[in-house]
Each structure stands twice: as C-alpha cells, then as structure tokens.
Scaffold this active site. Structure first.
Site, short mmCIF file in Angstrom:
data_model
loop_
_atom_site.label_atom_id
_atom_site.label_comp_id
_atom_site.label_asym_id
_atom_site.label_seq_id
_atom_site.Cartn_x
_atom_site.Cartn_y
_atom_site.Cartn_z
N LYS A 68 20.46 17.66 13.50
CA LYS A 68 20.04 17.68 14.90
C LYS A 68 21.22 17.85 15.87
O LYS A 68 21.12 18.62 16.83
CB LYS A 68 19.32 16.36 15.20
CG LYS A 68 18.61 16.32 16.51
CD LYS A 68 17.23 16.90 16.37
CE LYS A 68 16.37 16.72 17.57
NZ LYS A 68 15.02 17.22 17.29
N CYS A 90 31.85 4.89 -4.24
CA CYS A 90 31.09 3.72 -4.67
C CYS A 90 30.42 3.97 -6.04
O CYS A 90 31.12 4.13 -7.02
CB CYS A 90 30.08 3.35 -3.57
SG CYS A 90 29.50 1.67 -3.75
N TYR A 91 29.10 4.06 -6.10
CA TYR A 91 28.45 4.34 -7.39
C TYR A 91 29.00 5.64 -8.00
O TYR A 91 29.15 5.75 -9.21
CB TYR A 91 26.93 4.45 -7.17
CG TYR A 91 26.14 4.81 -8.41
CD1 TYR A 91 25.91 3.88 -9.43
CD2 TYR A 91 25.61 6.09 -8.56
CE1 TYR A 91 25.18 4.22 -10.55
CE2 TYR A 91 24.87 6.43 -9.69
CZ TYR A 91 24.66 5.49 -10.69
OH TYR A 91 23.94 5.83 -11.80
N GLY A 113 25.00 4.92 -4.42
CA GLY A 113 23.59 4.78 -4.81
C GLY A 113 23.30 3.34 -5.14
O GLY A 113 24.23 2.55 -5.37
N GLU A 172 32.54 7.21 4.83
CA GLU A 172 31.65 7.93 5.75
C GLU A 172 31.12 7.07 6.90
O GLU A 172 30.60 7.60 7.87
CB GLU A 172 30.48 8.56 4.96
CG GLU A 172 29.46 7.59 4.37
CD GLU A 172 29.86 7.01 3.02
OE1 GLU A 172 31.07 6.99 2.70
OE2 GLU A 172 28.97 6.54 2.27
#
Ligand code: XMP
Length: 521
Positions: free
Chosen positions: A377, A84-85, A57, A181
């Site tokens: 999708k 991370c955050y 974030g 990711e």
C-alpha cells in the site's frame, strides 16, 4: 517483456513479520518477493535472485509437522540470511545444535558483536564499547542455538543466547536470533541494507520511477490497440490504477464509477472534479441508486445487505462495461501473498479475486490486468503521488464497498442514509480540521435504530441517535479508539445535533478491536 528486477526472495515459515521483512528490503530500493517455504529450488536458482531470507515462524524445528525447506538450498551458491526460526533451520540442517528453551525470550536484548562482518558495518559510533558495538535488538523466540553449524563462527551474543548472530564466511550465510525487521531493533534496517547491498551485491533499482516506466511500457506492449475497463471507486488503489492505465494507454482505458446511492457526501462530485477534470480520465458515471435502494428496502441483516450490494454491483458494472478486452483490477501484493499458502504450492489458489462467474471466466481467458499486484500500500501511494494524484485521494481513509448501507443499522432508506451521510461529513471535517486525519485509520458516523427523548428550545424531541467511531490501526486487524480531545468531541456533537434535523443524541464508541470490530455491521 520487462527485464526482471534483481531481487531478494523471502521463504515464508509463517512469521507474523514476513511481510514486514519484504517491506524493509524494498525500503532499501531492492525488490523482494515472498514465496512459500516449499518453493521449488529452480525458482531460487534464477539469475535475478541475489539472495535468500528465511523468515521466522512459530514452530520448533523438532515439531513433527514443522515447515522445512529443500535442504539443497544450503548448497546453492547464493547468500542466505536466516532470521529466528530461519536461523534455527540453517543450523539444524548443517549439523548445528538447536535446544529447546525453558522460557521464551521476548523483548529487548543487548547484542554484543564479537567478530567483524559486513552485516554489522556502519554501526552507530555511540553503540561502541571496547572497539565492538553493543546493539539493542528485539527477541521473540523459544528454541535457541547451542552448537554452531558446520563452517559457521559466532558473530554476536546476548545474555541468553551464546550464538545470537552467526556467519559462514565461505558460503555467505548469516543467522540472526533476533528480528532486524521490527522497529524495536533500531539498527535493523541497516543490517538488512548491509545484507542486500554489501553481501548480495544488489543495486538500488527498485524505485517508484522505475516501476512506473516499466509498467507503462509493459502495459503498452500487452494491451496494444485493445480496450481496458476498470471499476473506479475513488479509493487510493483504483484511482492509482486508473491514472497509471491512462498514462500508459490513454483513451483505450474506460473507467466505470457506480453511484450506488450509498456513497459519502460529495463523493461522486469529487471523483468527477479530481479524476475527470484534473487528471483527464475517461470515466463513465452510472447512477444506479434507485436499483440498489429498491433491492435493499426492508433488509436489516448485515450479510444480506452485503450480498445484495455485491450482486447488484456486478450486474450494473458489467452492463455498463459492454465490450472490452481486459478488466483491470487494483489487486495489491498483500492480497496475492494471502493466497500463497505456507502449506505449499498445491494449496495455492487465487483467493484474492472476486469469486463471481464473470470474473472467474476472465481469469481463465487471461483477460485480467493487475499492474499493482507487486506493490504494498505505501508503494501504491508513492506511485500515485508521482503520477500527480492529490493528497486527498492518496491519503483517503478506507471506505467499505457496501458503503453507508452498513452504517445505517437496520433497514436502509433514503431518509436514514441522508442523516448518516451528513453526520459522517461533519465527523470527517472536524477530525481533519483538528489535524487528526492522518493519525487515524477511519473516522465516521453510524446511525442507530434507537430514538431518545431530548429538548430543543421548549419542545420535547424524540429523535435518532448516532455513534461517532474514530479508530487508529495499522492494518485493520486490530484497532483502538482514538483518544480525541473532549473539545473535538464537543464540536462534533454540537454540530451534528444542531445542524442535522432528526438526530438529537451523539455517542462516542470506546471499544477496541478485538473484541469489537471497526464497523458496526
Ligand atoms: P471490521 O468492521 O471487520 O472492518 O473491523 C475492518 C476494515 O474492513 C472494512 N470493511 C469492509 N470493506 N467491504 C469492504 O470493502 C466490506 O463489506 C467491509 N466490511 C468492513 C472496514 O471499513 C475496516 O476498514
């Protein structure tokens, strides 16, 4: 009711990569769901939740209004991965030290793995130096960890971060300063696979076949003998929706295809050929071109065009729909997530629905079906392929609801629509035959309200000009113009000018989004 899939829940702290984490987990055939960071602990305590990921974030844990989860999640008996955050939160709430950095670390770094853990198992042998792997990872952070949280030990370091990867073996909590990711972390997918399979113990149960079987069973159960209506546009989502419904409940599904006179060349014919004749769908085709064109006459302002087309569509659709029990919509997971605010549950409203009275009433009455709402999708495409839909539908480019009306700049009439329709067909045909169809997001033509002088034989002409727009994009938020070869552009221009009476000039749009947009209106 379908047995819930075992799943990984991702708490969203506002990272631009949160959806990417969910997709990467699903590529491991494990179902994952994104929830607001403030989610009720009860949701995380459910048995099917096998692990929790705290996303990155933009905030610092020390910011006054920075998002923090319920601290009790660190006492839950479930594996957690903080990214991370998310890792900084993990440390901040468990007596670690998070320090503000002088500079943001952004880009590639070398992670030296310093201890054994299930998270880094199966690393590529070529990354090994002195028995421990050195992995290329992608960093994008300001603050960093300078003191380990209680019960944690270091797992990996980089030149900039002493604690770039950490672990609490007892609680099965892991923290990564980098982003596994993103594709720039080549070993990232394996790290996530290790987390979900080895650490959380998930099986590979999220497969296209399982989704189709479960959804069909669920639809049969829910619909029973009742009637379902759906609006078919011929695009990927509505076609997959219609075929799935047809497979589940057959003739109890009725599709309405509205020909608004703003469609591309042969679009209606293709829908009839592919979806009615080949796939056996029950489709009612409504020719409403005249209604739409009459209302659009003389209208130039783009948003006014959109409003008229939207209103008219709802009228035509509900007139044709008649009596039904359920309305099926091709809502996808990103639409649902967008309406799940990171500001907390109180701000959670279903913004993905068409905000018209008829649909809001149906929502209230529980008469909306959204069988694709768990899918991204690319997952919808996989479902479509497995259901036997042809590539030309599965890999069709997006086409805006207002159709060619927003590609005729200025007032719309049948003559101008016919010009842009022919030009559009040539652009798409040439782009496809040059092998570019699957490399671009959209390829189309726009008719300008500008005439220019030309010569044809010995004659002076004064005709329309058209723009060719071909863009590459991941998600339509940003886009770049496609670097088609001069030969392809020459063929497109030659064909448009020679085959379409009324166009004597072709321009190629070399603007990126932002600051331009993909469409011209
Ligand atoms: P822009 O022009 O905003 O387009 O860069 C981004 C994507 O959205 C499509 N688009 C629309 N789709 N109704 C739609 O269903 C609309 O009014 C509309 N306007 C733009 C556009 O084709 C592109 O893929």
């Amino acid at each position: 009711m379908r047995k819930p899939y075992e799943k990984i829940v991702i708490l969203d702290f506002g990272s631009q990569y949160t959806q990417l984490i969910a997709r990467r987990i699903r590529e491991q055939q494990v179902y994952s769901e994104i929830v607001p960071f403030s989610v009720d602990l009860k949701v995380l305590e459910e048995e099917e939740v096998r692990g929790i990921i705290l996303s990155g974030g933009p905030s610092s844990v020390y910011d006054q209004d920075s998002p923090h989860p319920d601290q009790a999640i660190f006492q839950l008996n479930k594996p957690i991965l903080g990214i991370c955050y998310g890792m900084q939160l993990m440390a901040f709430h468990q007596q670690g030290v998070v320090s503000a950095s002088q500079a943001r670390e952004y880009g590639h770094a070398e992670l030296e793995v310093v201890a054994d853990s299930p998270l880094f198992l199966d690393y590529p042998p070529e990354s090994c130096r002195d028995d421990r792997p050195i992995l290329t990872v992608w960093m994008s952070h300001g603050d960093r960890l300078t003191g380990l949280p209680k019960g944690f030990k270091p797992l990996g370091r980089t030149d900039n971060s002493e604690f770039a990867a950490i672990m609490n073996p007892e609680k099965q909590q892991y923290g990564l300063q980098f982003h596994p990711e993103v594709v720039h972390t080549p070993f990232g997918s394996k790290i996530l696979s290790n987390f979900v399979h080895r650490i959380c113990g998930c099986t590979s149960s999220w497969t296209t076949e399982a989704f189709i079987d479960d959804t069909i069973a669920q639809l049969r159960d829910l619909v029973g003998k009742r009637q379902v209506i759906c609006a078919l546009s011929g695009g990927v989502d509505s076609s997959v929706l219609a075929v799935l419904l047809n497979r589940a409940i057959g003739s109890k599904t009725r599709c309405v295809f509205v020909d608004n006179g703003l469609l591309r060349k042969d679009e209606r014919k293709n829908v009839e050929e592919i979806l009615v004749e080949r796939m056996g769908l029950n489709i009612q085709v409504v020719d409403a071109s005249e209604r739409f064109l009459t209302r659009l006459a003389g209208i130039s302002e783009p948003e006014h065009k959109r409003k008229i087309i939207g209103e008219e569509f709802i009228k035509v659709f509900f007139d044709a729909a008649g009596n039904f029990d359920f309305l099926a919509q091709g809502t996808l997971y990103p639409d649902v997530i967008e309406s799940v605010s990171t500001k907390g549950p109180s701000a959670t409203i279903k913004t993905h629905h068409n905000r018209v009275a008829q649909i809001l009433d149906l929502i209230q009455q529980g008469r909306i079906l959204e069988p694709l709402k768990e899918l991204f999708k690319d997952e919808v495409r996989q479902v479509g392929l497995a259901l036997g839909l042809p590539n030309e539908i599965i890999y069709r480019h997006p086409f805006p609801g207002p159709g060619l009306a927003i590609r005729v700049i200025g007032p719309v009439d049948e003559t101008r629509l016919a010009l842009v329709r022919e030009a559009d067909a040539i652009v798409r045909e040439e782009v496809a035959s040059a092998g570019w169809h699957n490399k671009v997001w959209q390829a189309f033509a726009i008719l300008l309200p500008v005439h220019s002088v030309g010569v044809m034989g010995d004659q002076r002409t004064y005709e329309n000009s058209c723009v060719v727009r071909v863009v590459q994009s991941q998600d339509a938020m940003t886009a770049d113009w496609a670097r088609l070869s001069p030969e392809i552009l020459a063929r497109i221009s030659h064909r448009i000018i020679n085959e379409i009476a009324g166009i004597n000039r072709v321009l190629y749009d070399i603007s990126s989004k932002p600051p331009a947009t993909i469409e011209w209106e």
